[in-house]
Scaffold this active site. Structure first.
Site, PDB file in Angstrom:
ATOM      1  N   CYS A  10      -1.367   6.189  10.067  1.00 61.59           N
ATOM      2  CA  CYS A  10      -0.117   5.618  10.472  1.00 61.59           C
ATOM      3  C   CYS A  10      -0.375   4.180  11.162  1.00 61.59           C
ATOM      4  O   CYS A  10      -1.299   4.339  12.316  1.00 61.59           O
ATOM      5  CB  CYS A  10       0.683   6.476  11.398  1.00 61.59           C
ATOM      6  SG  CYS A  10       2.404   6.022  11.635  1.00 61.59           S
ATOM      7  N   CYS A  60       5.531  -4.514  15.745  1.00 61.77           N
ATOM      8  CA  CYS A  60       5.107  -3.478  16.733  1.00 61.77           C
ATOM      9  C   CYS A  60       3.491  -3.885  17.015  1.00 61.77           C
ATOM     10  O   CYS A  60       2.784  -3.965  16.260  1.00 61.77           O
ATOM     11  CB  CYS A  60       5.208  -2.340  16.310  1.00 61.77           C
ATOM     12  SG  CYS A  60       6.969  -1.970  15.889  1.00 61.77           S
ATOM     13  N   CYS A 118       0.530  -1.778  15.494  1.00 61.25           N
ATOM     14  CA  CYS A 118       0.447  -1.800  14.232  1.00 61.25           C
ATOM     15  C   CYS A 118      -0.068  -2.874  13.273  1.00 61.25           C
ATOM     16  O   CYS A 118      -0.156  -4.101  13.676  1.00 61.25           O
ATOM     17  CB  CYS A 118       2.030  -1.632  13.545  1.00 61.25           C
ATOM     18  SG  CYS A 118       2.009  -1.572  11.925  1.00 61.25           S
ATOM     19  N   GLU A 156       0.877  -1.158  -0.027  1.00 59.30           N
ATOM     20  CA  GLU A 156      -0.120   0.176  -0.026  1.00 59.30           C
ATOM     21  C   GLU A 156       0.743   1.057   0.165  1.00 59.30           C
ATOM     22  O   GLU A 156       1.910   1.316   0.553  1.00 59.30           O
ATOM     23  CB  GLU A 156      -1.047   0.186   1.297  1.00 59.30           C
ATOM     24  CG  GLU A 156      -1.934  -1.117   1.138  1.00 59.30           C
ATOM     25  CD  GLU A 156      -3.145  -0.942   1.962  1.00 59.30           C
ATOM     26  OE1 GLU A 156      -4.121  -1.546   1.737  1.00 59.30           O
ATOM     27  OE2 GLU A 156      -3.070  -0.448   3.136  1.00 59.30           O
ATOM     28  N   CYS A 210       3.597   8.383   1.142  1.00 57.98           N
ATOM     29  CA  CYS A 210       3.919   7.445   2.053  1.00 57.98           C
ATOM     30  C   CYS A 210       4.327   6.033   1.424  1.00 57.98           C
ATOM     31  O   CYS A 210       3.424   5.576   0.773  1.00 57.98           O
ATOM     32  CB  CYS A 210       3.070   7.150   3.304  1.00 57.98           C
ATOM     33  SG  CYS A 210       3.409   5.960   4.619  1.00 57.98           S
ATOM     34  N   CYS A 222       5.824  -7.025   7.423  1.00 56.66           N
ATOM     35  CA  CYS A 222       6.707  -6.726   8.182  1.00 56.66           C
ATOM     36  C   CYS A 222       7.049  -7.736   9.131  1.00 56.66           C
ATOM     37  O   CYS A 222       6.134  -8.198   9.938  1.00 56.66           O
ATOM     38  CB  CYS A 222       6.337  -5.159   8.938  1.00 56.66           C
ATOM     39  SG  CYS A 222       7.828  -4.529   9.688  1.00 56.66           S
TER      40      CYS A 222
HETATM   41  S1  SF4 Z   1       5.212   0.054  12.996  1.00 55.73           S
HETATM   42 FE1  SF4 Z   1       4.563  -1.634  11.681  1.00 55.73          FE
HETATM   43  S2  SF4 Z   1       5.248  -1.547   9.803  1.00 55.73           S
HETATM   44 FE2  SF4 Z   1       6.531  -0.182  11.049  1.00 55.73          FE
HETATM   45  S3  SF4 Z   1       8.166  -1.196  11.946  1.00 55.73           S
HETATM   46 FE3  SF4 Z   1       6.438  -1.826  13.287  1.00 55.73          FE
HETATM   47  S4  SF4 Z   1       5.491  -3.601  12.508  1.00 55.73           S
HETATM   48 FE4  SF4 Z   1       6.775  -2.768  10.883  1.00 55.73          FE
END
Ligand code: SF4
Length: 372
Positions: free
Chosen positions: A357, A134, A137, A93, A123, A130
């Site tokens: 975000c 986190c 996220c 995306e 962006c 990923c």
């Molecule tokens: S915020 Fe999301 S995309 Fe960014 S490093 Fe952490 S897990 Fe990965």
């Protein structure tokens, strides 16, 4: 046989390719201009190259290889989120955030042709999914599927600029475009491809390095490599907590590289006198948004040319955090300012289309609209 992408090859690589096909060097310059300035979508569109040479390239398995904006969703605030299709069928995306003045009340925000912009930020994603995990996220829920190539990273920018008819190099105003590498993925876990994409965007497409910001969750060895780069984009560290205990709870990667080691690595970067290092801080209600946390942040950043971007956490399905109250956000912001740190509370963009975000998750595709 999969097509080899020309988009993503820099001028030296294109020169070597032309030489291997028995062509003069100036053909590489023509090809680079067509790919990166005119943003040709196919070899057929590159009229500066003789038909015979285009045929030679096709016979050798080459094509332009730009990613395709397959679907889009438009927010009431003008933000557009794209599902970008890659050659192997994977998708990432990319988000377009026009920043201009508020439109006239009678302008339909969903009609992009009637919505002028003064500045815009794109962006960009660096990986499919990923691995960093986190906990706040949505992208993390995908896991990592693969790295993007330099052409796929820079190609997201080219595709979005073409959609919005932005001329960057030829008579346009590149000052209007900012790039943030904060989409899906951790750019510093795909370091070489990311830096090659950065060089394509700056040297070949004419976008100023000062207008590009890469955000890392804190890959310490890559920050040290980054410090040695002769030309580099701006850097943002996704801090999100004022101490290791809280950070490890919301960002498990902290157990590998703690805050102190990240700050030490940042100090090896030869920042320019007027260059700030940006710290991104996602405020999670009741977790990292209290006055004592703001005071701890001030202590951490003491003596650094730092600025802080506060981001009010965006809710997402299946993520068990709470938004901070407006009072907590305001208090946190004011405490950092009072402590001498330039602080900005980021306006949430595209929340209604999951483009804000931490909300990029390509499986939420149902509300996207197929592009013509
Ligand atoms: S915020 Fe999301 S995309 Fe960014 S490093 Fe952490 S897990 Fe990965």
């Amino acid at each position: 046989m999969a097509e080899s992408a020309l988009f993503g090859m820099d001028t030296p690589a294109l020169t070597a390719l032309m030489q291997s096909l028995g062509q003069p060097r100036y053909r590489a310059a023509q090809l680079a201009a067509a790919l990166y300035r005119q943003r040709a979508a196919s070899l057929d569109e590159i009229a500066t190259l003789p038909i015979a040479l285009r045929g030679q390239l096709i016979a050798a398995g080459y094509g332009v290889g730009l990613p395709i904006l397959a679907q889009t969703a438009t927010s009431v605030d003008g933000t557009e989120r794209y599902l970008v299709q890659l050659a192997d069928g994977e998708t990432v995306e990319t988000v377009w955030m026009p920043d201009g003045d508020l439109p006239e009340p009678d302008v339909d925000l969903r009609d992009r042709d009637s919505r002028p912009f003064k500045r815009a930020t794109i962006c960009v994603s660096s990986q499919v999914g990923c691995a960093v995990n986190c906990h706040f996220c949505l992208t993390a829920k995908l896991g990592i599927r693969r790295n993007l190539t330099p052409g796929e990273i820079a190609g997201q920018v080219a595709a979005v600029l073409t959609r919005h008819q932005v001329e960057v190099a030829a008579g346009g105003n590149p000052d209007r475009i900012n790039l943030v590498f904060m989409g899906m993925g951790e750019p510093f876990l795909n370091y070489d491809a990311f830096m090659q994409a950065f060089r394509i965007l700056s040297a070949e497409m004419g976008i100023s390095p000062a207008r590009m910001t890469v955000s890392t969750s804190g890959i310490e060895p890559a920050i040290r490599r980054f410090a040695l780069e002769p030309i580099r984009p701006r850097l943002a560290l996704s801090l999100n907590a004022s101490n290791d205990t809280i950070r490890a709870e919301i960002m498990p990667i902290t157990r590998k590289w703690n805050i102190a080691s990240l700050l030490e690595a940042l100090r090896t970067i030869p920042f320019g006198k007027r260059e700030y290092v940006t710290f991104e801080y996602v405020l999670l209600g009741g977790i990292n948004d209290q006055p004592e946390h703001a005071r701890e942040v001030l202590a951490l950043l003491k003596g650094m040319n730092a600025k802080v971007n506060l981001i009010v956490w965006n809710p997402g399905p299946g993520i068990d955090y709470h938004q901070p109250t407006p009072e907590a956000v305001d208090r946190f912001h004011k405490l950092l300012i009072a402590g001498g740190i330039p602080t900005f509370t980021r306006r949430p963009r595209g929340r209604d289309i999951y483009a804000a975000c931490g909300q990029l998750k390509r499986t939420i595709e149902t509300e996207l609209v197929q592009l013509a």
